[in-house]
Design a protein around this motif. Structure first.
Motif, short mmCIF file in Angstrom:
data_model
loop_
_atom_site.label_atom_id
_atom_site.label_comp_id
_atom_site.label_asym_id
_atom_site.label_seq_id
_atom_site.Cartn_x
_atom_site.Cartn_y
_atom_site.Cartn_z
N LEU A 51 33.53 36.35 49.23
CA LEU A 51 33.42 38.36 50.17
C LEU A 51 32.33 38.94 49.62
O LEU A 51 32.41 39.67 48.11
N LEU A 52 31.86 40.14 50.52
CA LEU A 52 31.25 40.70 50.11
C LEU A 52 32.42 42.17 49.80
O LEU A 52 33.93 41.75 49.36
N ASP A 53 31.67 43.37 49.09
CA ASP A 53 32.43 44.00 48.84
C ASP A 53 33.29 44.59 49.42
O ASP A 53 34.87 44.70 49.17
N ASP A 54 33.46 45.03 50.61
CA ASP A 54 34.22 45.51 51.68
C ASP A 54 35.45 44.70 51.52
O ASP A 54 36.84 44.59 52.08
N GLN A 55 34.82 43.30 52.17
CA GLN A 55 35.95 42.41 51.99
C GLN A 55 37.19 41.85 51.03
O GLN A 55 37.96 41.29 51.12
N ALA A 56 36.11 42.03 49.93
CA ALA A 56 37.19 41.36 48.79
C ALA A 56 37.99 43.06 48.35
O ALA A 56 38.82 42.56 48.35
N ASP A 57 37.39 44.03 48.66
CA ASP A 57 38.83 45.12 48.95
C ASP A 57 39.80 44.76 49.50
O ASP A 57 40.73 44.85 49.26
N LEU A 58 39.67 44.69 50.85
CA LEU A 58 40.07 44.45 52.22
C LEU A 58 41.58 43.12 51.63
O LEU A 58 42.28 42.93 51.67
N PHE A 59 40.55 42.33 50.93
CA PHE A 59 41.89 40.97 50.44
C PHE A 59 42.65 41.14 49.59
O PHE A 59 43.76 41.06 48.88
N SER A 60 42.10 42.01 48.58
CA SER A 60 43.26 43.13 47.29
C SER A 60 44.00 43.97 47.99
O SER A 60 44.87 43.98 47.65
N ASP A 61 43.63 44.68 48.85
CA ASP A 61 45.01 45.77 49.23
C ASP A 61 45.95 44.57 49.82
O ASP A 61 47.28 44.99 49.42
N TYR A 62 45.70 43.35 50.51
CA TYR A 62 46.99 43.09 51.38
C TYR A 62 46.97 41.86 49.97
O TYR A 62 49.53 41.80 50.36
N ILE A 63 46.89 41.48 48.40
CA ILE A 63 47.25 41.07 47.94
C ILE A 63 48.31 42.33 47.72
O ILE A 63 49.38 41.80 46.83
#
Length: 376
Positions: A62-74
């Protein structure tokens, strides 16, 4: 890997092939190691199971913004305070880079394994899937949001959109109808607001169920929608009061006995589609247990698939109606078309909201019947 939460006789080591499943485990903070993956992961994510196992963390795709989004949902489904843990899956859009570095737009359903909250169950579908289209039979450009109102006859419009004698169809933007599976957040909120207002205005249980059936039919595109109520003893399901059920509904409802009390969506995209096996990272994985109660990709049992085949049902979807204390019933959707179909992620999420709203309004009507009337 021991799969639980499915029906007896199901193919526990496989999932339906219109999506891919990836099982993650968090060993260090922010490091999510792939423990299992379905064998069709390369078709969906652009990475084979072995490629996923070689990653240090799934976030590396994941790119940085997508990695942050994924982490937020976790964090949303796995909060530090276990009392606020969310059991039903979180659904969101995610962009993953394939092995060539090209982005793939996906729908992602994410939830924690109820048996081990450090284990995450991720389910993916392509947003633009030409191998498994939402509705392969729909070639007129119409979308999953029902039929174009201009092509709907007056008779069918009255049958599907009249509640309590008032003609109130869902007002959906034409641009939204044209976009296959695409819907903005504001438009989704507007649709949900419409349905909640319609359900809140119902004065009888029959009107409430008719609104529900019509709304689900228009949202999902399924030609046949049935609302069935569980027996009080929870020995099974009783037929709906709105219409005389066919042998198909009775047979499938009989197969649905002992429905788990979970806020879940069950899907069968194509009864004839070959399932994809789950591949384990190592021989240690089979010792773990994986609760598949909330996974919509989980395979159906052979007996249920055979029931669909005998009754010529190609695709199927059901959503549980959970009351304040126990399951009240289930909404079942059937498609008898030659080609498979399924409702996209936004429609599934809205159907879950419809079921929650329906349960609250059933409770409202129940209380209203028992409240003493004041003398004028």
């Amino acid at each position: 890997m021991l799969f639980t939460g499915s029906v007896p006789g199901a193919s526990y080591g496989s999932v339906q092939s219109f999506g891919a499943m990836v099982i993650l485990q968090e060993y260090l903070e922010g490091v999510f190691v792939v423990q299992m993956a379905s064998e069709n992961s390369e078709n969906m994510l652009g990475h084979s199971p072995n490629s996923l196992f070689a990653l240090r963390s799934f976030s590396d795709l994941l790119l940085d913004d997508q990695a942050d989004l994924f982490s937020d949902y976790i964090d949303l489904i796995q909060p530090h305070n276990d009392d606020r843990a969310i059991e039903s899956p979180a659904m969101f859009e995610l962009t993953v880079n394939d092995r060539l570095g090209l982005p793939r737009r996906l729908w992602c359903s994410l939830h924690a394994n109820p048996l081990d909250r450090n284990t995450l169950i991720c389910e993916f579908e392509l947003q633009d899937d030409y191998m498994n289209p939402l509705n392969a039979a729909r070639t007129d450009g119409s979308s999953w949001l029902g039929r174009n109102p201009r092509s709907t006859t007056k008779k069918s419009c009255r049958e599907t959109s009249t509640f309590d004698g008032i003609n109130r169809p869902l007002r959906i933007l034409p641009s939204t109808r044209k976009g296959i599976g695409e819907i903005t957040a504001m438009e989704a909120l507007r649709i949900v607001d419409q349905i909640q207002n319609l359900l809140g205005s119902a004065s009888t249980l029959e009107a409430l169920l008719r609104i529900t059936v019509s709304s689900v039919r228009e949202l999902t595109g399924f030609s046949h929608v049935v609302v069935s109520k569980c027996e009080s003893e929870r020995h099974g399901l009783i037929p709906p009061a709105l219409a005389e059920p066919s042998s198909t509904e009775l047979a499938i409802l009989h197969q649905s006995r002992n429905i788990p009390q979970a806020r879940q969506v069950r899907l069968v995209y194509d009864r004839e589609q070959t399932c994809s096996r789950m591949v384990c990272r190592s021989t240690e994985n089979p010792k773990q247990s994986l609760d598949m109660s909330y996974a919509y990709l989980r395979a159906m049992s052979p007996s249920q698939v055979n029931t669909l085949r005998l009754n010529k049902v190609r695709s199927f979807m059901s959503v549980n109606i959970i009351g304040p204390y126990e399951i009240w019933g289930v909404i079942s959707c059937y498609s008898y078309e030659q080609s498979p179909m399924r409702a996209p992620f936004p429609a599934r999420k809205i159907c879950l909201i419809i079921c929650d709203t329906l349960a609250r309004n059933i409770e409202r009507l129940s209380y209203a019947l028992h409240l003493p009337r004041r003398a004028p």
